[in-house]
Enzyme design. Sequence first.
Site, PDB file in Angstrom:
ATOM      1  N   ASP A 131      28.264  35.619  34.467  1.00 37.05           N
ATOM      2  CA  ASP A 131      29.402  36.142  35.245  1.00 37.05           C
ATOM      3  C   ASP A 131      30.673  35.293  35.129  1.00 37.05           C
ATOM      4  O   ASP A 131      31.765  35.784  35.413  1.00 37.05           O
ATOM      5  CB  ASP A 131      29.028  36.243  36.734  1.00 37.05           C
ATOM      6  CG  ASP A 131      27.834  37.143  36.975  1.00 37.05           C
ATOM      7  OD1 ASP A 131      27.579  38.026  36.127  1.00 37.05           O
ATOM      8  OD2 ASP A 131      27.150  36.971  38.002  1.00 37.05           O
ATOM      9  N   ALA A 190      40.318  47.994  25.248  1.00 37.56           N
ATOM     10  CA  ALA A 190      40.113  49.098  26.209  1.00 37.56           C
ATOM     11  C   ALA A 190      41.448  49.640  26.713  1.00 37.56           C
ATOM     12  O   ALA A 190      42.420  48.892  26.834  1.00 37.56           O
ATOM     13  CB  ALA A 190      39.278  48.593  27.385  1.00 37.56           C
ATOM     14  N   GLU A 225      31.071  45.981  37.537  1.00 37.74           N
ATOM     15  CA  GLU A 225      30.089  46.556  38.468  1.00 37.74           C
ATOM     16  C   GLU A 225      30.497  46.355  39.936  1.00 37.74           C
ATOM     17  O   GLU A 225      30.134  47.155  40.791  1.00 37.74           O
ATOM     18  CB  GLU A 225      28.687  45.982  38.228  1.00 37.74           C
ATOM     19  CG  GLU A 225      28.563  44.500  38.512  1.00 37.74           C
ATOM     20  CD  GLU A 225      27.130  43.978  38.421  1.00 37.74           C
ATOM     21  OE1 GLU A 225      26.181  44.764  38.428  1.00 37.74           O
ATOM     22  OE2 GLU A 225      26.976  42.741  38.335  1.00 37.74           O
TER      23      GLU A 225
HETATM   24  O1  F6P Z   1      24.495  36.929  38.089  1.00 39.09           O
HETATM   25  C1  F6P Z   1      24.102  37.494  36.892  1.00 39.09           C
HETATM   26  C2  F6P Z   1      23.850  38.960  37.042  1.00 39.09           C
HETATM   27  O2  F6P Z   1      23.480  39.456  35.784  1.00 39.09           O
HETATM   28  C3  F6P Z   1      24.992  39.770  37.642  1.00 39.09           C
HETATM   29  O3  F6P Z   1      25.992  40.068  36.705  1.00 39.09           O
HETATM   30  C4  F6P Z   1      24.266  40.977  38.157  1.00 39.09           C
HETATM   31  O4  F6P Z   1      24.951  41.571  39.239  1.00 39.09           O
HETATM   32  C5  F6P Z   1      22.960  40.406  38.626  1.00 39.09           C
HETATM   33  O5  F6P Z   1      22.783  39.190  37.930  1.00 39.09           O
HETATM   34  C6  F6P Z   1      21.758  41.288  38.383  1.00 39.09           C
HETATM   35  O6  F6P Z   1      20.650  40.644  38.929  1.00 39.09           O
HETATM   36  P1  F6P Z   1      19.148  41.114  38.722  1.00 39.09           P
HETATM   37  O7  F6P Z   1      18.761  40.828  37.291  1.00 39.09           O
HETATM   38  O8  F6P Z   1      18.372  40.300  39.680  1.00 39.09           O
HETATM   39  O9  F6P Z   1      19.120  42.578  38.991  1.00 39.09           O
END
Ligand code: F6P
Length: 324
Positions: A131, A190, A225
């Site tokens: 992230d 984009a 997201e």
């Molecule tokens: O923090 C890393 C991350 O990949 C985020 O981008 C995402 O919101 C989250 O982890 C997803 O987590 P999990 O794999 O536990 O669903």
Amino acid sequence: MKKIRKIGVLTSGGDAPGMNAAIRAVVRTGIHNGLEVYGIRRGYQGMIEGDIIRMDSDSVSGVIGLGGTILQTARCREFFAYEGRKKAYEQLVRSGIDAVIIIGGDGSFTGASIMSKEFQIPFVGIPGTIDNDLYGTDYTIGFDTALNTVVQAVDKIHDTAASHGRIFFVEVMGKEAGFVALQSGIACGAEGILIPEQKGELDKIRQYLTDRAKRKKSSIIMVAEGEDEGGAIAIANKMKEEFPDFDIRTTILGHVQRGGSPSALDRIIASRMGKDAVEALMDDQKSIMIGVVNGRIVHVILSKTVKLHKMVDPELLEMADILS
Ligand code: F6P
């Protein structure tokens, strides 16, 4: 202060490409300096359960190019409670571990910060998350690889979008931050980027779609997201209603962004941070995160990395707007 002889290393939270390179650097720097190095498996869960293994130089042979984490990881609810952290501390004492290097993101550092105040155990953090949302460092391990993964995927989406003259809303990860969306959006060219840090962008997309009718071509809109409107599907549905003449599709890239062999940049950053983390502990430092700012290694107070908010670069926002 007690001289450090045995250190533990763990990975926690979401895995990120390059974590193995950091583990390797910790293990080999530790051994080089005469320390015993222990791998704590499955993050804080393994700490609570005493799932701890001795690591030697060979145990990290051939891992620098592997994605994921050889120590495995977990999101551990038990560690949120004092009782869980007490159990974890008792396991560290039982194993004779004097200090811990934790490779993870903000949730993992929050836990480490609390535990280091409750119990006499030095923690040093290495930022590992795709992230790139931690205050005090330009890069977190895994971000560069994730960006490249997104760019490769979106280049492919672009081919099919262009062939059909379609508009694609592509959702990328980033939790509550828009770093992945902004930088991959720039790298993919984009036409629009929607991130939580920037409000009112949907109106610009509306304007763009209104103008687009005159110059019909394909478009990629990158959506973080954590974006306020509820993600790519919700936005695409809204746009379908408002612009029924356009052929609109959605792609959610999901966990593909977390996998794969780490880029050269991630391997090098992870190696530098891993080495520096061990040296910082040997230098009696504790409760810090190793960061990289302007290409140089820096130390940031661990609690600051989670309390303070990392801002997106306004120059990048402006550039994305001009070039789209
Ligand atoms: O923090 C890393 C991350 O990949 C985020 O981008 C995402 O919101 C989250 O982890 C997803 O987590 P999990 O794999 O536990 O669903």
